[in-house]
Write an enzyme that holds these catalytic residues in place. Sequence first.
Site, PDB file in Angstrom:
ATOM      1  N   GLY A  22     -30.901  14.968  -0.839  1.00 23.39           N
ATOM      2  CA  GLY A  22     -31.326  13.599  -1.101  1.00 23.39           C
ATOM      3  C   GLY A  22     -32.587  13.150  -0.395  1.00 23.39           C
ATOM      4  O   GLY A  22     -33.004  12.001  -0.542  1.00 23.39           O
ATOM      5  N   GLY A  24     -35.576  14.416  -0.881  1.00 26.16           N
ATOM      6  CA  GLY A  24     -36.739  14.533  -1.758  1.00 26.16           C
ATOM      7  C   GLY A  24     -37.406  15.897  -1.736  1.00 26.16           C
ATOM      8  O   GLY A  24     -38.609  15.995  -2.009  1.00 26.16           O
ATOM      9  N   LYS A  25     -36.643  16.958  -1.440  1.00 25.76           N
ATOM     10  CA  LYS A  25     -37.226  18.307  -1.424  1.00 25.76           C
ATOM     11  C   LYS A  25     -37.810  18.680  -2.781  1.00 25.76           C
ATOM     12  O   LYS A  25     -38.928  19.169  -2.877  1.00 25.76           O
ATOM     13  CB  LYS A  25     -36.156  19.347  -1.055  1.00 25.76           C
ATOM     14  N   THR A  26     -37.006  18.462  -3.834  1.00 27.89           N
ATOM     15  CA  THR A  26     -37.437  18.903  -5.165  1.00 27.89           C
ATOM     16  C   THR A  26     -38.677  18.140  -5.632  1.00 27.89           C
ATOM     17  O   THR A  26     -39.627  18.743  -6.135  1.00 27.89           O
ATOM     18  CB  THR A  26     -36.297  18.742  -6.189  1.00 27.89           C
ATOM     19  N   SER A  27     -38.687  16.820  -5.469  1.00 24.26           N
ATOM     20  CA  SER A  27     -39.845  16.045  -5.915  1.00 24.26           C
ATOM     21  C   SER A  27     -41.091  16.409  -5.112  1.00 24.26           C
ATOM     22  O   SER A  27     -42.205  16.514  -5.659  1.00 24.26           O
ATOM     23  CB  SER A  27     -39.569  14.539  -5.827  1.00 24.26           C
ATOM     24  N   ASP A  49     -31.674  25.707  -5.591  1.00 23.01           N
ATOM     25  CA  ASP A  49     -30.747  24.633  -5.223  1.00 23.01           C
ATOM     26  C   ASP A  49     -29.750  24.414  -6.361  1.00 23.01           C
ATOM     27  O   ASP A  49     -30.154  24.112  -7.484  1.00 23.01           O
ATOM     28  CB  ASP A  49     -31.539  23.350  -4.962  1.00 23.01           C
ATOM     29  N   THR A 506     -29.883  13.547  -6.343  1.00 26.21           N
ATOM     30  CA  THR A 506     -29.265  14.614  -5.549  1.00 26.21           C
ATOM     31  C   THR A 506     -27.898  14.230  -4.992  1.00 26.21           C
ATOM     32  O   THR A 506     -26.951  15.014  -5.113  1.00 26.21           O
ATOM     33  CB  THR A 506     -30.213  15.066  -4.424  1.00 26.21           C
TER      34      THR A 506
END
Length: 587
Positions: A22, A24-27, A49, A506
């Site tokens: 949550g 913000g790794k992916t963004s 992930d 997430t």
Amino acid sequence: MYPLFSPNYVQTQFIFLTGKGGVGKTSTACATAVALADSGKKVLLISTDPASNLQDVFGIELTSTPKAVPAVENLFASNIDPESSAKAYRESVVGPYRGVFPEAVVATMEEQLSGACTVEIAAFDEFTGFLTNSEIVNLYDHIIFDTAPTGHTLRLLQLPTAWNGFLEESMHGASCLGPLSGLADKKDLYSSAVSALSDPSKTTLILVTRPDISALLEADRASKELKEIGIKNQMLIVNGLLQYHNENDEISSAFYHRQRDALKQMPSNLKETITYSLPYVPYSLTGIENLRNLFKPYEVSTTLDIANPSVNLPGLKTVIDNFSANGTKLIFTMGKGGVGKTTVASAIAVGLVEKGHRVHLTTTDPAAHLEYQFQNGHLDHNLTISSINPKVEVEKYKAEVLSKVSKDLDEAGLAYLKEDLESPCTEEIAVFQAFAEVVAKSENEIVVIDTAPTGHTLLLLDASESYSKEIERSTGEVPESAKKLLPQIRNPKETSVVIVTLAEATPVLEASRLQDDLRRASIDPKWWVINQSLSATNTNDPILKGKASSEWEWIREVNENKAEKCAIIPWLPEEKVGYDKVKDYIH
């Protein structure tokens, strides 16, 4: 405050991002990939992930084979499904023993290979090729990994005993022993991968955090763990930092100052790390243009007019009324770190006390949050509180296991066993046994437990119990109190699970996986609580109001597709400390 992050600050070919769910790794990974590709670099973005929404961000279907991203020249993406990899891997290890060993032994092996450690190692197995295959490596200027392996996994990979027959000869009743048993032929390949990770000229580790205490502590833990095994080329990104605030808007002002207060408490190890920031933005980070805007200074539009629908979901009072009317005796709050489990558990306990019940509230929160939660105020005589220290319980459990098997192991085998006992599943088992003791002693009380074991842990305990009946030399005995608690947890007339989440991608995806895991263990959560919702406030701050609007997709997803029953708690401007103020959560 920290300067705005630019992908140009990263010079290495391999870039790993890590941080709690949550943050913000992916963004951040997606925006970094787009920016580097826009600058003329050829980029491959890989996600390992299980809760990744990489496909949603780019609006294309992805597989483990790299695919060109439309509208971004030079960018390719791949989405590895570690769950599927783990399933295939698990069967390759267990399959040969079906019909050879007793069913209880096979069940134990399967469950030991069903935990988070196995999923992570299966993912590592998948992306090792992207680190070591020269044909792939030579194709790209940058290879970005959304989600890095933990220090625990990498330490396991470095132990020589991981690569011999020890795993096939020893079953000690601990947590995840066995994840590496099917990978013995890949020792040299893994060694090359770990070497590339720890080479500062090849790899940069980006720690992503939110400006809140729990996320900062998780980033600090990951940073230290990975430094210990040689991954020292690190940088920190504080994501979602509110740049401006409206002093006349109570929510906006409180939000801004709470973030700044958290950053003042940043652990000293992180303070020594090169740190950048990314702004708190009102739009969803999906679509190429939104990703391109993330690294640009954001101008606030005071004319932004967003009409948010009114929230019609019940509040926490309805949840408490339901438990009181049904005579629920055991209540677990579950969810990922940082979603507010401890606060929700405290409010449920206080609410039940206010309805005349005797309640015992217990937690495993290492930050002693309960002690803080109820400071400077009276406790009703019907409320008792205890806390379980995970570190103490884990050390006790480890000592018990090691004392029973150490005489049968050589030095290398003992080293592997000790590392295996560092896994997250070991902590769950040790803490569950401590919870069971608390429940056994709590007669004529409702017990509210902050943080519960996953379905995997419950099934592992079941399997260990069956296994110990089959093979006397097993040391994974389940205490009597835990044996009694297992069926009680599965009885919906006595027990209820509350899943706590935020209205974000997430946390909702991870909570959904948690629910699936519990259902696998025959436990069906009755309530989901959406916590800290901006859409349930009356803020007029244009940034926060825009963010509130983006919550609706996830509120609908939880209410319509995930939860049997759903409640919502608004983001509150004041931290509620003390018994009387905790009651403010109940509405």
